[in-house]
Every structure is written in structure tokens, then in C-alpha cells.
Design an enzyme around this catalytic site. Structure first.
Site, PDB file in Angstrom:
ATOM      1  N   ASN A  85      35.218  -4.591 -42.177  1.00  7.81           N
ATOM      2  CA  ASN A  85      34.111  -3.660 -42.400  1.00  7.81           C
ATOM      3  C   ASN A  85      34.434  -2.260 -41.876  1.00  7.81           C
ATOM      4  OD1 ASN A  85      31.633  -2.475 -42.822  1.00  7.81           O
ATOM      5  ND2 ASN A  85      30.447  -4.105 -41.850  1.00  7.81           N
ATOM      6  N   HIS A 170      19.716 -15.407 -38.460  1.00  4.47           N
ATOM      7  CA  HIS A 170      19.221 -14.318 -37.611  1.00  4.47           C
ATOM      8  C   HIS A 170      17.726 -14.095 -37.813  1.00  4.47           C
ATOM      9  CE1 HIS A 170      23.503 -12.328 -37.737  1.00  4.47           C
ATOM     10  NE2 HIS A 170      23.500 -13.529 -37.197  1.00  4.47           N
ATOM     11  N   ARG A 195      19.161 -16.965 -34.006  1.00  2.00           N
ATOM     12  CA  ARG A 195      19.469 -15.804 -33.157  1.00  2.00           C
ATOM     13  C   ARG A 195      18.309 -14.829 -33.214  1.00  2.00           C
ATOM     14  NH1 ARG A 195      23.996 -11.089 -34.273  1.00  2.00           N
ATOM     15  NH2 ARG A 195      22.194 -10.109 -35.246  1.00  2.00           N
ATOM     16  N   TYR A 207      20.773  -2.636 -32.473  1.00  2.00           N
ATOM     17  CA  TYR A 207      21.657  -3.572 -33.141  1.00  2.00           C
ATOM     18  C   TYR A 207      20.903  -4.850 -33.528  1.00  2.00           C
ATOM     19  CZ  TYR A 207      24.695  -7.316 -34.142  1.00  2.00           C
ATOM     20  OH  TYR A 207      25.231  -8.394 -34.788  1.00  2.00           O
ATOM     21  N   ASP A 262      22.468 -11.839 -29.131  1.00  2.00           N
ATOM     22  CA  ASP A 262      23.751 -11.128 -29.209  1.00  2.00           C
ATOM     23  C   ASP A 262      23.637  -9.769 -28.524  1.00  2.00           C
ATOM     24  OD1 ASP A 262      26.183 -10.025 -29.872  1.00  2.00           O
ATOM     25  OD2 ASP A 262      25.981 -10.302 -32.046  1.00  2.00           O
ATOM     26  N   HIS A 264      26.290  -7.741 -28.209  1.00  5.82           N
ATOM     27  CA  HIS A 264      27.200  -6.862 -28.961  1.00  5.82           C
ATOM     28  C   HIS A 264      28.057  -5.985 -28.049  1.00  5.82           C
ATOM     29  CE1 HIS A 264      27.958  -5.094 -33.113  1.00  5.82           C
ATOM     30  NE2 HIS A 264      27.896  -6.394 -33.312  1.00  5.82           N
ATOM     31  N   GLU A 288      25.533 -14.092 -26.408  1.00  2.17           N
ATOM     32  CA  GLU A 288      26.761 -13.714 -27.118  1.00  2.17           C
ATOM     33  C   GLU A 288      27.282 -12.343 -26.694  1.00  2.17           C
ATOM     34  OE1 GLU A 288      26.229 -14.163 -31.312  1.00  2.17           O
ATOM     35  OE2 GLU A 288      27.587 -12.531 -31.802  1.00  2.17           O
ATOM     36  N   GLU A 314      34.230 -12.341 -31.123  1.00  2.37           N
ATOM     37  CA  GLU A 314      34.355 -11.888 -32.519  1.00  2.37           C
ATOM     38  C   GLU A 314      35.303 -10.708 -32.675  1.00  2.37           C
ATOM     39  OE1 GLU A 314      30.122 -11.347 -33.000  1.00  2.37           O
ATOM     40  OE2 GLU A 314      30.366  -9.214 -33.331  1.00  2.37           O
ATOM     41  N   ARG A 335      34.051 -17.619 -30.153  1.00  2.00           N
ATOM     42  CA  ARG A 335      33.518 -17.285 -31.483  1.00  2.00           C
ATOM     43  C   ARG A 335      34.402 -16.273 -32.222  1.00  2.00           C
ATOM     44  NH1 ARG A 335      29.104 -16.404 -32.856  1.00  2.00           N
ATOM     45  NH2 ARG A 335      29.042 -14.335 -33.697  1.00  2.00           N
ATOM     46  N   HIS A 364      32.426 -16.591 -35.828  1.00  2.00           N
ATOM     47  CA  HIS A 364      31.640 -15.479 -36.374  1.00  2.00           C
ATOM     48  C   HIS A 364      31.413 -15.687 -37.871  1.00  2.00           C
ATOM     49  CE1 HIS A 364      31.458 -10.809 -36.886  1.00  2.00           C
ATOM     50  NE2 HIS A 364      30.304 -11.257 -36.443  1.00  2.00           N
ATOM     51  N   ASP A 368      29.601  -9.367 -43.565  1.00  2.00           N
ATOM     52  CA  ASP A 368      30.692  -8.443 -43.896  1.00  2.00           C
ATOM     53  C   ASP A 368      32.064  -9.104 -43.949  1.00  2.00           C
ATOM     54  OD1 ASP A 368      31.138  -8.688 -41.181  1.00  2.00           O
ATOM     55  OD2 ASP A 368      30.492  -6.659 -40.690  1.00  2.00           O
ATOM     56  N   GLU A 391      27.524 -19.575 -37.366  1.00  2.00           N
ATOM     57  CA  GLU A 391      26.708 -18.454 -37.862  1.00  2.00           C
ATOM     58  C   GLU A 391      26.867 -18.373 -39.375  1.00  2.00           C
ATOM     59  OE1 GLU A 391      25.995 -13.841 -36.471  1.00  2.00           O
ATOM     60  OE2 GLU A 391      28.060 -14.547 -36.552  1.00  2.00           O
ATOM     61  N   TRP A 454      29.025   0.428 -30.078  1.00  2.00           N
ATOM     62  CA  TRP A 454      27.997  -0.036 -30.996  1.00  2.00           C
ATOM     63  C   TRP A 454      28.052  -1.547 -31.021  1.00  2.00           C
ATOM     64  CZ3 TRP A 454      28.185  -2.869 -35.688  1.00  2.00           C
ATOM     65  CH2 TRP A 454      26.912  -3.045 -36.297  1.00  2.00           C
TER      66      TRP A 454
END
Ligand code: EZ4
Ligand code: CO
Length: 454
Positions: A85, A170, A195, A207, A262, A264, A288, A314, A335, A364, A368, A391, A454
């Protein structure tokens, strides 16, 4: 192995293999001078050669990069996914310009050898771009092997260990009630694991939620172009809000539904430890990606302070990224993204390493990466002993038309197609109707304008 079975003419080969071919019978069979063992006949089937490697970039809903490997057997090809991505064209160029020429004439059955050759061969190894390209090749080769054997890939990995892969989806919202409604909706669809992410008051764009940064507010957003949006993140409001979300969800939904959150990779070590501790009463299935992947050793601190199950990985690209966290049992779920760690060949090794240290898998599975990666996830999930959870996404119709065969969701589990190979395919003609569109993931900044992960 008869020497006339290898590609090209024999004199040319001997010239390339040079003196080693004459001196050493084993090398003369083609292993010297960077040559792989030549295609061999197996189980009565004639030797197979890679004849073409096509790279297809298409945007049916979002950008995907596909690798189609053609073979010398009429009609036999494999399709892999090599989508990264925001850097799709870098991977496509790597495949087209650097990797494809190395594959022509090779034996597509020799998956591990090709994997090692593409990973260690270029000397400058690893990184998400090369490992995603390698995934595309790896998945296409497993697809070919399965088709040739007449078996779905999971059979080649040892056969079934379970009927399906426990799946999670999610739920998100702008406030606690919206998230609660989405978790309920997921439960009604049959999900046992969900999630949950919520928009954080005072921050623009959070996020995992649909809350978008607004123009002119706090963080400077990009003008209305296809350049990345800028979100605003501050750890304080985040750390105060999320435990309250889970208190709300437990009080409204009870203890039975399994919940995930998550982070992130956004927190510092002490923040992360406190967060995991604050979430303890709500018994998460896992928490996560608390920390940036650069700071794996800080998981020790989190572990010392909390019994909240932890998941990470991930953003990892190699087996060695996973070793310390697994062998010290600092996480409960590994993951990795099969799309960015070199496909099935490497995932099996990560899973086996994890098995030895009581760590389970939670590959993961975002929108994407394409259907071939999702299929690969499930083939591995249902053939290993230490699978944890998967997931998943529901691909839109337009994606499924161009790239058919994604695994299906049934009663809370992912079910893989029983067709030979991965079960996914590509409609090349239709793909042409959806040309690449430049797109980026968002970026983030702190209130003072500095860069935030991010
Ligand atoms: O943000 O794949 O757990 N899922 C995730 C994903 C990632 C995207 C980034 O490209 O973290 O949604
Ligand atoms: Co994540």
C-alpha cells in the site's frame, strides 16, 4: 537427470558453467555458476519451466499488484499478490525489471530454492519492497504446485488441522455507542472475535475509524489532491479514552465476545505498559502493535507489568524480526503480513518457530493486500497446530470480479476454496479497465507539528 532436459542448448550451458561443469559431476548437473538445478521430471510428469512472468497493476476499488507466472505446460500458471500500500509501483518495477529476467527458464517446482535465490541473491536483501515482490513470486509458485498436484495448497502443507480459521472483523465509530452497535452487528453476522476502535475526542482523524481530519483544524491537512492526509495524534487523550471504550463494551455486551484493539505502533514503552495494565480488567483477546517495530526490547517492560495478551508483527519483513519476541515469549500472537514477509514459504517457518515457544499466529489480513494473500493466510491457518485467529475483510464485488476466489466467511470462520492451488485467480482483461490510481496511506503529526507514526 538427463542433461538435455535443461533449457537452452547444451553447448551454451557448458560454456556458461565453464570448467566446474567438467571437473565436478554434481556441478555439471547445473548447480554451479548461479544456476539452479535444472527442471526435473517428478511423479511421471515432464520437467516444468517458467516461460513468462507478468506483472499486472490494477485498481478495482483500490490498487493491487499481481504476479502471473506462466509455465511450459499449456494452461498451467500461478497468480500471486505483491501489493504494498502506497508503494505499489516500486514493487511492480522490482518484479518487472529485476526479478522476472531471473525466473525465466527456472523450475517453478523448486520454491525454496527460488525463494533463497531471490532473498539472498541480490546481496541487498530484505525490506518491504523486495519482500513484497518475493511474496508475489512465492504465492504464484505455490499456486502452480497445488494446481499441478491437483490439491489445494493446505494439503501440500500437511493437510487440515482444523475445519476453518477463526476470523475477526473490525468495529469502529465516532463514539462508544456507535462502536457498540458495530460490534453487535458483527456478532449477528457470526463473528466471535471483533476489533474495536473509537475516534478520540479532540484529535482529527483516528486510526481505524472513519473520523477524518478536517481542513483547517489543528493538524494541517493536504489540499484536495491524491497526496496523503495528515492526522493528529496525542497519546494523552488516546490513553484516557480507549480503556473507557472497553469498560463500556463489557458493560453492554458482557464477557463472552472476544475483543481486540490495535494501537498501530504509536506508544512509548511506559505509555504502552500502562495502557496494557489499564486494559487488563476487560480481558482482551489481544492488544495489537503497541510499539514501533524498531523497539522490540521494550516489550519486556510491558510484559513485566501486565497480563493483557500481546500481538505484534505486521511491519516485520523477515523471520529474524520475529525471533527475539518469540523466543523470550514477550508476545502471545505473531501477526506477520504474509504479503510482506515472503509468502507461505516464510510464514511456515515463523509458525514453526512460534510453535516451539507457545506463541500463536494472527496473520495480518487487511483490505490492502489482495485475495491471494488472504487465501495464503487461510491455507497456512488450517494446516498448522498453533493457529490463533485470522483478521479478514469482505472484498467489494468489483474486486472479486477482477480477482476471484478470496476465502469465504462462514459462521465465524474463514473457509478456503477446495480447488487445486490457492483458489484465487485474475481476470486480466477486466483488470485493464481499472488502471492504477495514485494513493497514499495517511500520515500523522503531533499538536506541535512534529512527525508521529501513523
Ligand atoms: O493499517 O494494512 O491490523 N490492521 C492494520 C491495517 C494497516 C494497513 C496499512 O496499510 O493495522 O489496517
Ligand atoms: Co494492525
Amino acid at each position: 537427470m538427463p542433461s538435455d532436459a535443461r533449457p537452452g542448448n547444451r553447448r551454451e550451458f557448458l560454456k556458461r558453467a565453464g570448467i566446474a561443469a567438467l571437473a565436478q559431476p554434481i556441478l555439471a548437473r547445473g548447480t554451479a555458476w548461479g544456476e539452479a538445478a535444472p527442471p526435473a521430471a517428478i511423479a511421471g510428469l515432464p520437467p516444468l519451466k517458467i516461460t513468462d512472468v507478468r506483472v499486472i497493476v490494477t485498481c478495482p476499488g483500490r490498487n493491487y499488484v499481481l504476479v502471473k507466472i506462466m509455465t511450459s505446460e499449456p494452461g498451467l500458471y500461478g497468480v500471486g499478490d505483491a501489493t504494498l500500500n502506497g508503494r505499489e509501483l516500486a514493487v511492480a518495477t522490482d518484479l518487472e525489471k529485476h526479478i522476472a529476467p531471473l525466473l525465466i527458464g527456472r523450475d517453478p517446482e523448486a520454491i525454496e530454492d527460488i525463494w533463497q535465490y531471490l532473498y539472498r541473491g541480490p546481496y541487498w536483501r530484505g525490506g518491504p519492497i523486495q519482500m513484497t515482490a518475493l511474496t508475489g513470486v512465492d504465492l504464484a509458485l505455490w499456486d502452480i504446485k497445488g494446481k499441478r498436484a491437483g490439491m489445494p495448497v493446505y494439503q501440500l502443507l500437511g493437510g487440515r488441522t482444523r475445519v476453518g480459521a477463526l476470523a475477526y472483523t473490525h468495529a469502529s465509530g465516532n463514539d462508544f455507542t456507535e462502536v457498540e452497535d458495530q460490534v453487535r452487528h458483527a456478532m449477528e453476522r457470526g463473528f466471535q472475535v471483533v476489533r474495536a476502535q473509537v475516534a478520540i475526542p479532540g484529535l482529527q482523524g483516528t486510526y481505524g475509524t472513519s473520523a477524518k481530519p478536517k481542513l483547517g483544524e489543528a493538524a494541517p491537512n493536504s489540499p484536495a489532491t491524491d497526496l496523503p492526509a495528515t492526522e493528529l495524534f496525542e497519546p494523552g487523550p488516546y490513553l484516557r479514552t480507549v480503556p473507557k471504550l472497553f469498560a463500556h463494551l463489557r458493560s453492554k455486551l458482557g464477557d463472552e465476545v472476544e475483543l481486540i484493539h490495535d494501537t498501530h505502533e504509536r506508544l512509548g514503552p511506559v505509555e504502552a505498559a500502562r495502557f496494557a495494565k489499564d486494559l487488563e480488567p476487560y480481558h482482551l483477546f489481544f492488544l495489537e502493535d503497541l510499539l514501533r517495530p524498531e523497539y522490540k526490547e521494550s516489550f519486556r517492560l510491558i510484559r513485566q507489568h501486565s497480563t493483557t495478551p500481546l500481538a505484534m508483527g505486521e511491519l516485520f519483513n523477515t523471520l529474524w524480526d520475529c525471533v527475539d519476541l518469540i523466543k523470550e515469549q514477550l508476545i502471545d500472537f505473531i501477526r506477520c503480513d504474509l504479503g510482506h514477509i515472503g509468502g507461505i514459504t516464510n510464514a511456515r517457518k515463523v509458525a514453526a518457530l512460534a510453535e516451539a515457544f507457545q506463541v500463536k499466529t494472527a496473520w495480518h489480513g487487511p483490505a490492502d493486500v489482495g485475495p491471494a494473500v488472504h487465501a495464503a493466510n487461510v491455507h497456512v491457518d488450517i494446516s498448522i497446530p498453533n493457529f490463533g485467529v485470522q483478521e479478514m475483510v469482505f472484498f467489494p464485488d468489483v474486486t472479486q470480479e477482477v480477482i476471484p476466489g478470496a476465502p469465504e466467511f462462514k459462521d465465524g470462520y474463514m473457509i478456503v476454496r477446495e480447488t487445486p492451488g490457492l483458489g484465487t485467480d485474475l481476470n486480466e482483461e477486466l483488470a485493464k479497465k481499472y488502471p492504477y490510481q495514485r494513493a497514499y496511506l495517511p500520515t500523522a503529526r503531533r499538536r506541535d507539528g512534529s512527525v508521529q507514526d501513523w
